[in-house]
Enzyme design. Sequence first.
Site, PDB file in Angstrom:
ATOM      1  N   THR B 182       0.866  -1.199   0.000  1.00 45.40           N
ATOM      2  CA  THR B 182       0.000   0.000   0.000  1.00 45.40           C
ATOM      3  C   THR B 182       0.895   1.238   0.000  1.00 45.40           C
ATOM      4  O   THR B 182       1.327   1.687  -1.045  1.00 45.40           O
ATOM      5  CB  THR B 182      -0.959   0.002   1.207  1.00 45.40           C
ATOM      6  OG1 THR B 182      -0.208  -0.131   2.414  1.00 45.40           O
ATOM      7  CG2 THR B 182      -1.956  -1.119   1.100  1.00 45.40           C
ATOM      8  N   LYS B 208       4.504  -6.676   3.887  1.00 45.41           N
ATOM      9  CA  LYS B 208       4.123  -5.286   3.615  1.00 45.41           C
ATOM     10  C   LYS B 208       3.750  -4.605   4.926  1.00 45.41           C
ATOM     11  O   LYS B 208       3.271  -5.248   5.856  1.00 45.41           O
ATOM     12  CB  LYS B 208       2.978  -5.193   2.607  1.00 45.41           C
ATOM     13  CG  LYS B 208       1.622  -5.675   3.067  1.00 45.41           C
ATOM     14  CD  LYS B 208       0.791  -4.769   3.917  1.00 45.41           C
ATOM     15  CE  LYS B 208       0.618  -3.389   3.365  1.00 45.41           C
ATOM     16  NZ  LYS B 208      -0.225  -2.576   4.333  1.00 45.41           N
ATOM     17  N   THR B 219       1.005  -7.148  13.075  1.00 52.58           N
ATOM     18  CA  THR B 219       0.993  -5.741  12.644  1.00 52.58           C
ATOM     19  C   THR B 219       1.382  -5.488  11.191  1.00 52.58           C
ATOM     20  O   THR B 219       2.026  -4.497  10.899  1.00 52.58           O
ATOM     21  CB  THR B 219       1.907  -4.881  13.548  1.00 52.58           C
ATOM     22  OG1 THR B 219       3.252  -5.329  13.414  1.00 52.58           O
ATOM     23  CG2 THR B 219       1.498  -4.937  14.979  1.00 52.58           C
ATOM     24  N   GLU B 304       5.724   5.212   7.595  1.00 50.09           N
ATOM     25  CA  GLU B 304       5.264   6.353   6.800  1.00 50.09           C
ATOM     26  C   GLU B 304       6.050   7.606   7.172  1.00 50.09           C
ATOM     27  O   GLU B 304       5.994   8.082   8.295  1.00 50.09           O
ATOM     28  CB  GLU B 304       3.766   6.540   6.988  1.00 50.09           C
ATOM     29  CG  GLU B 304       2.990   5.438   6.268  1.00 50.09           C
ATOM     30  CD  GLU B 304       1.506   5.405   6.599  1.00 50.09           C
ATOM     31  OE1 GLU B 304       0.762   4.784   5.843  1.00 50.09           O
ATOM     32  OE2 GLU B 304       1.107   6.007   7.608  1.00 50.09           O
ATOM     33  N   ASN B 429      -0.947  11.058   6.009  1.00 51.09           N
ATOM     34  CA  ASN B 429      -2.159  10.708   6.736  1.00 51.09           C
ATOM     35  C   ASN B 429      -3.191  11.818   6.858  1.00 51.09           C
ATOM     36  O   ASN B 429      -4.309  11.572   7.299  1.00 51.09           O
ATOM     37  CB  ASN B 429      -1.795  10.190   8.127  1.00 51.09           C
ATOM     38  CG  ASN B 429      -1.174   8.814   8.046  1.00 51.09           C
ATOM     39  OD1 ASN B 429      -1.843   7.861   7.657  1.00 51.09           O
ATOM     40  ND2 ASN B 429       0.106   8.711   8.376  1.00 51.09           N
TER      41      ASN B 429
END
Lengths: 434, 434
Positions: B182, B208, B219, B304, B429
């Site tokens: 993703t 991933k 997780t 991220e 985000n």
Amino acid sequence: MSAGKDVRGDRSAAGPPQPFFHSRWVPAPAHVRDLGPDVGLPAGFRAAGVACGIKPSGNPDLGLLVCDSPNPVSAARFADTGTPAAPVLLSRERCTLSALRVVLANSGCANAATGRRGLEDATKTQGAAAIAVGAQPEEVLVGSTGGISDYLPVENMLRGILDARGSLRREGDADFQYAIQTTDAFEKRANLEVELTSGVVRLSAQCKGAGMISPRFATMLCFAQTDAALAPETAELLLGVCLKRSFDRCTVDGQLSTNDTAVLMCSGESGVALAPESEDELRFGDAFDALMRQLAILMVADGEGARRIGRVVVRGGHQPTVEIAARAVANSPLVKTALHGGDPNWGRVVQAVGGALGGGGLNRAPLAMDISLENTQVCSASVAVPYDEAALTRAIGRPEVEYEIVLPGEGAETEVFFSDLSHEYVTINADYTT
Amino acid sequence: MSAGKDVRGDRSAAGPPQPFFHSRWVPAPAHVRDLGPDVGLPAGFRAAGVACGIKPSGNPDLGLLVCDSPNPVSAARFADTGTPAAPVLLSRERCTLSALRVVLANSGCANAATGRRGLEDATKTQGAAAIAVGAQPEEVLVGSTGGISDYLPVENMLRGILDARGSLRREGDADFQYAIQTTDAFEKRANLEVELTSGVVRLSAQCKGAGMISPRFATMLCFAQTDAALAPETAELLLGVCLKRSFDRCTVDGQLSTNDTAVLMCSGESGVALAPESEDELRFGDAFDALMRQLAILMVADGEGARRIGRVVVRGGHQPTVEIAARAVANSPLVKTALHGGDPNWGRVVQAVGGALGGGGLNRAPLAMDISLENTQVCSASVAVPYDEAALTRAIGRPEVEYEIVLPGEGAETEVFFSDLSHEYVTINADYTT
């Protein structure tokens, strides 16, 4: 050897938002009047704020507040941290917390992680303030805020105390407020008039806090004063109850400070006494509750980098569960970034609650929760329900956003106020060098 | 009615970092050889990845992995969340987890918070994959990742399954990996050769994960394959132990996902069997441990917006206490922003530990902790000690930064790997709209 400190610059000295009671979550009681920022402190109090060179910016960094009443009454609370700063240790263990007369507060240095020398430094400044204003050391509460691990510049503070003594005045609350701020973008301060059945009293407060703010009571510096006469037990009760409904319900970044301190001081100079369990105690309590809640919400609104406030309300059958769920949502970086982006991303609320409450393996059914954003239900028993997406997106873009979560069962309820997570939070906390 | 989803764009399809074992925290065992990304899967496995239109970008979004062995052995673990996604519920309750033959995984839709329809959708795709490759439905594990609250586009997936079936091949692991990503910025994938006393076996994995990563095992999605022959109990034991030392020790943002799944599949096609409690079991276990730990660290490195990895090691006398302290530091936004800024701001470590472990009131002494950053002690018994600031600042600017905290007592120890908190995390985000 000064690395590791939290050298945050001053952000601004903007005045307090007007009117003081502006959040939809804090209706002002009918018997409370906002007198505005310029009327000065309640009878019996004087304050001052000066610059004594703790902050490299040269901005004000030392505040002194004195109660001139012959019989002051007070109550205080401190951060429930395992690593309390020297001023917290000294104040909570050496002060007569029910009869404080003086507050000595500084910004620019937290005097935390400073060990024995930190305690000695705090004791020296406490003693100097006591001598300066004619009080006993145990009547002087000390509070510090700023970088962790730096030592207090004691000589500067001693000069600052003498300087501040010469500037003490009834209208000194704005200077005092300015001197205790760090990354605050605006003042968090109010002067109220409270109409009781037996007369009119005054109630004021000055508060600082923008980062290291987490739900476990005080989480900042907050100083409140009234000219009403309260019994020590009443002051103690009121402060305890109202902190639980205000600063205890806030989070900016889930980080408990080492230095949090909240104090209520009562001069009695109005001549109006609050009899225990009287109607006036209730009326005064309502006013103090609204004051603390609006200040707490102001602190969240001024959270580092914040541009929006969320309020999460969780209902269900079990108090510890609703508490865990509410704090998980309020501290979730995914929920906070969605709030920042004005995104009705309730999947992240599901994820945060599910993650915090845990699984329990094969034998437990998935959590069934209802979620509403701004009174629009988006999810029933953890499954999406249809809603007007455009209308919800508009509602979610406003400055105050409400999240409601209903877990199985009834009887338990809690709320937490929280700020969004923005680029500016990262900038404030990462993009400087020591 | 599609609001609330987590529409994260693909970030990139960059290849895996080379060499695979590059973290100083994961020494490669001497009997393990990295074969590089292009050698294909262990004997007995084929995989494929295709685009079937789940992702608006048109990027690959459906992965199929098949074990052709007559007697496959496997073990699986899932997120310990109160709100498991439909594929997690279906897989853990309906699959024969010790003898899985097929993995069907998709990105672009998490099939979470989708209730009964979500379960029905997952069941349909599971059944279709079983028919397509000639397996039983209970032999097909399903895994999904992507936006929460969207329904699976079942028709697309059925077409995608047929398409993937036609593309299955030994060298399909790169396509499979790409199809399950993703917000991953690079592949997290390895092909290893493990030298045992009784022969040489292969070990591969595809993984991933970049956000919603928190220390509570899985997780993420992680699929590992070997051509060694393991007893089901051995596979179960190895997966359990190694997850606890790898993905369980990671956090990007402290947010547990609804969809985490980790699977180890064993074809036995090498003809090399691991006898329980043999030296070869130990040797294979070392290899699997190193594989899982390096993958977990890759996941943190690809957190991220991350540009740095921290490792916090906490020692002391009480296991729950060191665990709480380590996670408090690893999830502290103040510590994470300091790591991002390359700032040796250890005062925030003191604050995070103190806040997490709490006060306990007047009768408890402040926490005495020693802190070292990159082997430089900065704090002894919670008080600053002198150190070379310039040298420490240089050390702290490297890609991997180690924090060591020593609490009172002995015998307990833990570690957590964590990413920094950056502007890009907020951008990823917050700064998109649904």
